[in-house]
Motif scaffolding. Sequence first.
Motif, PDB file in Angstrom:
ATOM      1  N   ASP A 105      -2.237   2.998 -10.270  1.00  0.00           N
ATOM      2  CA  ASP A 105      -1.128   3.814  -9.773  1.00  0.00           C
ATOM      3  C   ASP A 105      -1.332   5.270 -10.205  1.00  0.00           C
ATOM      4  O   ASP A 105      -0.445   5.918 -10.730  1.00  0.00           O
ATOM      5  CB  ASP A 105       0.214   3.274 -10.248  1.00  0.00           C
ATOM      6  CG  ASP A 105       0.326   3.225 -11.765  1.00  0.00           C
ATOM      7  OD1 ASP A 105      -0.710   3.366 -12.443  1.00  0.00           O
ATOM      8  OD2 ASP A 105       1.441   3.053 -12.257  1.00  0.00           O
ATOM      9  N   GLU A 141      -1.032  -1.574  -4.735  1.00  0.00           N
ATOM     10  CA  GLU A 141      -0.272  -1.731  -5.971  1.00  0.00           C
ATOM     11  C   GLU A 141      -0.973  -2.646  -6.968  1.00  0.00           C
ATOM     12  O   GLU A 141      -1.323  -3.784  -6.661  1.00  0.00           O
ATOM     13  CB  GLU A 141       1.111  -2.304  -5.626  1.00  0.00           C
ATOM     14  CG  GLU A 141       2.084  -2.281  -6.754  1.00  0.00           C
ATOM     15  CD  GLU A 141       3.459  -2.683  -6.265  1.00  0.00           C
ATOM     16  OE1 GLU A 141       3.948  -3.716  -6.734  1.00  0.00           O
ATOM     17  OE2 GLU A 141       4.020  -1.968  -5.427  1.00  0.00           O
ATOM     18  N   TYR A 164       0.826  -1.196   0.000  1.00  0.00           N
ATOM     19  CA  TYR A 164       0.000   0.000   0.000  1.00  0.00           C
ATOM     20  C   TYR A 164       0.866   1.253   0.000  1.00  0.00           C
ATOM     21  O   TYR A 164       1.980   1.253   0.499  1.00  0.00           O
ATOM     22  CB  TYR A 164      -0.865   0.060   1.268  1.00  0.00           C
ATOM     23  CG  TYR A 164      -1.930  -0.980   1.309  1.00  0.00           C
ATOM     24  CD1 TYR A 164      -3.155  -0.764   0.694  1.00  0.00           C
ATOM     25  CD2 TYR A 164      -1.731  -2.182   1.961  1.00  0.00           C
ATOM     26  CE1 TYR A 164      -4.147  -1.714   0.729  1.00  0.00           C
ATOM     27  CE2 TYR A 164      -2.716  -3.144   2.002  1.00  0.00           C
ATOM     28  CZ  TYR A 164      -3.923  -2.900   1.381  1.00  0.00           C
ATOM     29  OH  TYR A 164      -4.902  -3.846   1.417  1.00  0.00           O
ATOM     30  N   PHE A 165       0.289   2.313  -0.552  1.00  0.00           N
ATOM     31  CA  PHE A 165       0.887   3.631  -0.433  1.00  0.00           C
ATOM     32  C   PHE A 165      -0.244   4.583  -0.109  1.00  0.00           C
ATOM     33  O   PHE A 165      -1.331   4.492  -0.690  1.00  0.00           O
ATOM     34  CB  PHE A 165       1.581   4.067  -1.734  1.00  0.00           C
ATOM     35  CG  PHE A 165       2.114   5.470  -1.661  1.00  0.00           C
ATOM     36  CD1 PHE A 165       3.264   5.752  -0.943  1.00  0.00           C
ATOM     37  CD2 PHE A 165       1.445   6.512  -2.278  1.00  0.00           C
ATOM     38  CE1 PHE A 165       3.751   7.052  -0.849  1.00  0.00           C
ATOM     39  CE2 PHE A 165       1.916   7.814  -2.194  1.00  0.00           C
ATOM     40  CZ  PHE A 165       3.080   8.079  -1.475  1.00  0.00           C
ATOM     41  N   ASP A 205       3.451  11.789   2.970  1.00  0.00           N
ATOM     42  CA  ASP A 205       3.022  10.399   2.999  1.00  0.00           C
ATOM     43  C   ASP A 205       2.466  10.160   4.395  1.00  0.00           C
ATOM     44  O   ASP A 205       2.735  10.921   5.323  1.00  0.00           O
ATOM     45  CB  ASP A 205       4.161   9.435   2.656  1.00  0.00           C
ATOM     46  CG  ASP A 205       5.339   9.524   3.609  1.00  0.00           C
ATOM     47  OD1 ASP A 205       5.438  10.510   4.348  1.00  0.00           O
ATOM     48  OD2 ASP A 205       6.170   8.600   3.593  1.00  0.00           O
ATOM     49  N   ARG A 237       7.425  10.912  -2.002  1.00  0.00           N
ATOM     50  CA  ARG A 237       7.317   9.571  -2.541  1.00  0.00           C
ATOM     51  C   ARG A 237       8.605   8.826  -2.499  1.00  0.00           C
ATOM     52  O   ARG A 237       9.668   9.181  -2.468  1.00  0.00           O
ATOM     53  CB  ARG A 237       6.810   9.618  -3.972  1.00  0.00           C
ATOM     54  CG  ARG A 237       5.979   8.400  -4.257  1.00  0.00           C
ATOM     55  CD  ARG A 237       5.065   8.607  -5.400  1.00  0.00           C
ATOM     56  NE  ARG A 237       3.962   7.707  -5.170  1.00  0.00           N
ATOM     57  CZ  ARG A 237       3.336   7.077  -6.122  1.00  0.00           C
ATOM     58  NH1 ARG A 237       3.649   7.276  -7.345  1.00  0.00           N
ATOM     59  NH2 ARG A 237       2.360   6.276  -5.842  1.00  0.00           N
TER      60      ARG A 237
END
Length: 184
Positions: A165, A51, A2-3, A18, A184
């Motif tokens: 993305d 992702e 995950y982001f 973030d 990032r």
Amino acid sequence: MYFAALLARTEDGWEASDTELDDVETLSDLTDLAREASMDEDTVLVYIEQEDAWFGVIRVDGEEDPRIYVSDASAAARSSYGEILLTDELLGREPGAEDEIAALEELVDLDGTQDDDAHGRAAPVVADTDPDHDPDAVPAGPLGELGILTDLGLSEKELLTLRPDALGEIADALGAAEVLESVR
């Protein structure tokens, strides 16, 4: 994998950071996290992506209710963070409907017989007359508010064509690509 990132609008443009979602268990927690990132109740976007599977955008404008868009609801439903975004309201369910269904299911034993009430009568069981209807089913594909980013420069059509993305393209449309790259 995950982001997650926060994009907060300020007088000077966008600020990006973030963010860790370890302590986030509900949409309310996520909304509070977004509001903490805003100095003057300005717009804050929370972006979550898994992702190559799905992404979600949560928009918080001051004290207004959060607005949500999820690129693939069925993929998000298989994710702990996705489940946070897929509220009853977003899915078009009555709030608490899952609790009512669970309570009705408890009235029927595993062998299919019904429990009796205090007077020895069988407790009522509600049958679903549509054998193909699954009240817990989550639709495949996009779900939520398509116009969530329209006033910020990303049309509904553009939002629908984004890949999982998508954060870079969203940040670019907002004019926040440089600040995003710094986190990032």
